[in-house]
Design a protein around this motif. Structure first.
Motif, mmCIF file in Angstrom:
data_model
loop_
_atom_site.group_PDB
_atom_site.id
_atom_site.type_symbol
_atom_site.label_atom_id
_atom_site.label_comp_id
_atom_site.label_asym_id
_atom_site.label_seq_id
_atom_site.Cartn_x
_atom_site.Cartn_y
_atom_site.Cartn_z
ATOM 1 N N GLY A 62 -0.387 65.597 13.683
ATOM 2 C CA GLY A 62 0.289 65.351 13.776
ATOM 3 C C GLY A 62 1.535 64.957 14.693
ATOM 4 O O GLY A 62 2.802 63.628 14.079
ATOM 5 N N PHE A 63 1.655 65.534 15.292
ATOM 6 C CA PHE A 63 2.820 65.868 16.172
ATOM 7 C C PHE A 63 2.783 64.690 17.371
ATOM 8 O O PHE A 63 1.535 64.738 17.450
ATOM 9 N N GLU A 64 3.994 64.558 17.483
ATOM 10 C CA GLU A 64 4.116 63.888 18.824
ATOM 11 C C GLU A 64 5.213 64.125 19.519
ATOM 12 O O GLU A 64 5.959 64.231 19.338
ATOM 13 N N ALA A 65 5.688 63.249 20.852
ATOM 14 C CA ALA A 65 6.329 63.714 21.874
ATOM 15 C C ALA A 65 6.742 62.865 23.061
ATOM 16 O O ALA A 65 5.590 61.770 23.619
ATOM 17 N N GLU A 66 7.895 62.553 22.648
ATOM 18 C CA GLU A 66 8.456 61.143 24.195
ATOM 19 C C GLU A 66 8.886 61.983 24.932
ATOM 20 O O GLU A 66 10.198 62.451 24.529
ATOM 21 N N PHE A 67 8.203 61.766 26.224
ATOM 22 C CA PHE A 67 9.226 62.219 27.520
ATOM 23 C C PHE A 67 10.262 60.837 27.555
ATOM 24 O O PHE A 67 9.870 59.711 28.002
ATOM 25 N N LYS A 68 11.604 61.230 28.505
ATOM 26 C CA LYS A 68 12.278 60.605 28.888
ATOM 27 C C LYS A 68 13.371 60.728 30.436
ATOM 28 O O LYS A 68 14.412 61.421 29.976
ATOM 29 N N ARG A 69 12.664 59.893 31.189
ATOM 30 C CA ARG A 69 13.127 60.901 32.279
ATOM 31 C C ARG A 69 14.640 60.988 31.985
ATOM 32 O O ARG A 69 15.575 61.698 32.791
ATOM 33 N N SER A 70 14.965 59.394 31.662
ATOM 34 C CA SER A 70 16.426 59.296 32.117
ATOM 35 C C SER A 70 17.218 60.042 30.785
ATOM 36 O O SER A 70 18.421 60.298 31.336
ATOM 37 N N GLN A 71 16.879 60.596 30.172
ATOM 38 C CA GLN A 71 17.814 61.357 29.628
ATOM 39 C C GLN A 71 17.198 62.856 29.775
ATOM 40 O O GLN A 71 17.552 63.613 28.799
ATOM 41 N N SER A 72 16.259 63.163 29.879
ATOM 42 C CA SER A 72 15.633 64.382 30.380
ATOM 43 C C SER A 72 15.232 65.149 29.400
ATOM 44 O O SER A 72 15.760 66.101 29.007
ATOM 45 N N SER A 73 14.682 64.550 28.653
ATOM 46 C CA SER A 73 14.364 64.541 27.037
ATOM 47 C C SER A 73 13.509 64.629 27.164
ATOM 48 O O SER A 73 12.031 64.016 27.373
ATOM 49 N N PHE A 74 12.550 65.872 26.124
ATOM 50 C CA PHE A 74 11.111 65.673 25.838
ATOM 51 C C PHE A 74 11.004 66.303 23.970
ATOM 52 O O PHE A 74 10.813 67.170 23.981
ATOM 53 N N ASN A 75 11.506 65.414 22.978
ATOM 54 C CA ASN A 75 12.059 65.058 21.869
ATOM 55 C C ASN A 75 10.288 64.961 20.879
ATOM 56 O O ASN A 75 9.191 63.868 21.159
ATOM 57 N N LEU A 76 10.121 65.850 19.744
ATOM 58 C CA LEU A 76 8.904 65.860 19.096
ATOM 59 C C LEU A 76 9.425 65.861 17.641
ATOM 60 O O LEU A 76 10.578 65.813 17.507
ATOM 61 N N ARG A 77 8.557 64.448 17.557
ATOM 62 C CA ARG A 77 8.118 64.149 15.998
ATOM 63 C C ARG A 77 7.478 64.408 14.964
ATOM 64 O O ARG A 77 6.417 64.517 16.085
ATOM 65 N N LYS A 78 7.451 63.880 14.014
ATOM 66 C CA LYS A 78 6.314 63.973 12.928
ATOM 67 C C LYS A 78 6.770 63.020 11.763
ATOM 68 O O LYS A 78 8.128 62.981 11.376
ATOM 69 N N PRO A 79 6.008 61.355 11.560
ATOM 70 C CA PRO A 79 6.671 60.759 10.825
ATOM 71 C C PRO A 79 6.282 61.940 9.129
ATOM 72 O O PRO A 79 7.121 60.280 8.051
ATOM 73 N N SER A 80 6.095 62.106 9.112
ATOM 74 C CA SER A 80 5.495 62.949 8.037
ATOM 75 C C SER A 80 5.312 64.681 6.992
ATOM 76 O O SER A 80 4.538 64.636 7.513
ATOM 77 N N VAL A 81 6.345 65.349 7.236
ATOM 78 C CA VAL A 81 6.219 66.665 7.591
ATOM 79 C C VAL A 81 6.131 66.802 6.368
ATOM 80 O O VAL A 81 5.935 66.913 4.804
ATOM 81 N N HIS A 82 4.310 68.160 6.216
ATOM 82 C CA HIS A 82 4.650 69.153 5.595
ATOM 83 C C HIS A 82 4.767 70.315 4.873
ATOM 84 O O HIS A 82 5.332 71.152 6.042
ATOM 85 N N TRP A 83 4.532 71.243 3.793
ATOM 86 C CA TRP A 83 5.430 72.331 3.774
ATOM 87 C C TRP A 83 4.884 73.208 4.386
ATOM 88 O O TRP A 83 5.846 74.044 5.348
ATOM 89 N N SER A 84 3.652 73.498 5.174
ATOM 90 C CA SER A 84 2.919 74.343 6.055
ATOM 91 C C SER A 84 3.255 73.806 7.189
ATOM 92 O O SER A 84 3.282 74.933 8.545
ATOM 93 N N ASP A 85 4.583 73.089 7.650
ATOM 94 C CA ASP A 85 5.221 72.775 9.231
ATOM 95 C C ASP A 85 6.176 74.238 9.131
ATOM 96 O O ASP A 85 6.779 73.615 9.963
ATOM 97 N N ALA A 86 6.721 74.364 8.278
ATOM 98 C CA ALA A 86 8.200 75.695 8.458
ATOM 99 C C ALA A 86 7.446 76.084 8.758
ATOM 100 O O ALA A 86 6.054 76.933 9.478
#
Lengths: 113, 114
Positions: A62-86
């Motif tokens: 359920g993870f996704e990431a967005e590449f933003k060239r202008s910000q040199s970023s690649f942030n990871l996101r998840k809409p709803s975290v589960h305990w097993s994601d620790a």
């Protein structure tokens, strides 16, 4: 010099809350970008990767990431975290196929009930 | 995907001794990488091991301290020589996914030097 920066050493979120882990890179050209997860006592598992094309990439668990060239970023996101994601999350970059990886320092995620 | 088996998974060693870590891959790969993950830190590349040639070491790592063997396309060893407590780390081997930029990692060897 190539480098990958993860500004957040440790993040705590409540189960069910959304998550965003930050990653910035410094490269001569746009590198290949990755997010890996390392659970306690385990090796590194690839969550997702960006090579080119659509800047929003979907990964496993359920993870996704967005590449933003202008910000040199690649942030990871998840809409709803589960305990097993620790786990420990690493952002990484590579200049080309078969080349070495440069890793960020990692972000440790704690999930509270 | 490649399956990587590392041995041992963990060890506690006396300072001054040496430990050899084995990495076995279930497919033939040209390049294998060895990384070190010191406590609380990220992964740092130690060396690149190509079959049939000497390993290429990164700045700060030398062959006398971390000798590497690569006898065939599915196997490599990393030796941590004359160990000190500063060598306590997780050591991981890695192989690239053929034709793709991503890489697979072994589960690592957790080394503690006392």
């Amino acid at each position: 010099a190539q480098s990958v920066t993860q500004p957040d050493i440790h993040i705590t979120v409540s189960e069910g809350a959304s998550l965003e882990l930050r990653c910035n890179y410094s490269y001569g050209a746009t590198p290949y970008l990755f997010w890996y997860v390392q659970s306690p006592g385990q090796g590194l598992q690839l969550l997702l990767k960006y090579f080119s094309g659509d800047t929003l990439v979907q990964g496993i668990k359920g993870f996704e990431a967005e590449f933003k060239r202008s910000q040199s970023s690649f942030n990871l996101r998840k809409p709803s975290v589960h305990w097993s994601d620790a786990a420990e999350y690493f952002c990484a970059a590579s200049a080309s196929t078969g080349n070495q990886f440069y890793f960020g320092t990692g972000t440790s995620l704690t999930v509270i009930p | 995907s490649a399956v990587i088996s590392q041995k041992p998974s963990r060890d506690i060693c006396q300072r001054g001794t040496s430990l050899t870590i084995q990495c076995q891959v279930d497919s033939q790969v040209t390049m294998m990488f060895w990384y070190r993950q010191q406590p609380g830190q990220s992964l740092t590349l130690i060396a690149t091991a190509n079959q049939g040639s000497e390993a290429t070491y990164e700045s700060g790592f030398v062959i006398d301290k971390f000798p590497i063997s690569r006898p065939n396309l599915t196997f490599s060893t990393l030796t941590v020589s004359n160990m000190s407590p500063e060598d306590s780390s997780i050591y991981l081997c890695s192989v690239p996914n053929t034709g793709l930029p991503e890489a697979f990692f072994g589960q690592g060897t957790r080394l503690t030097v006392v």
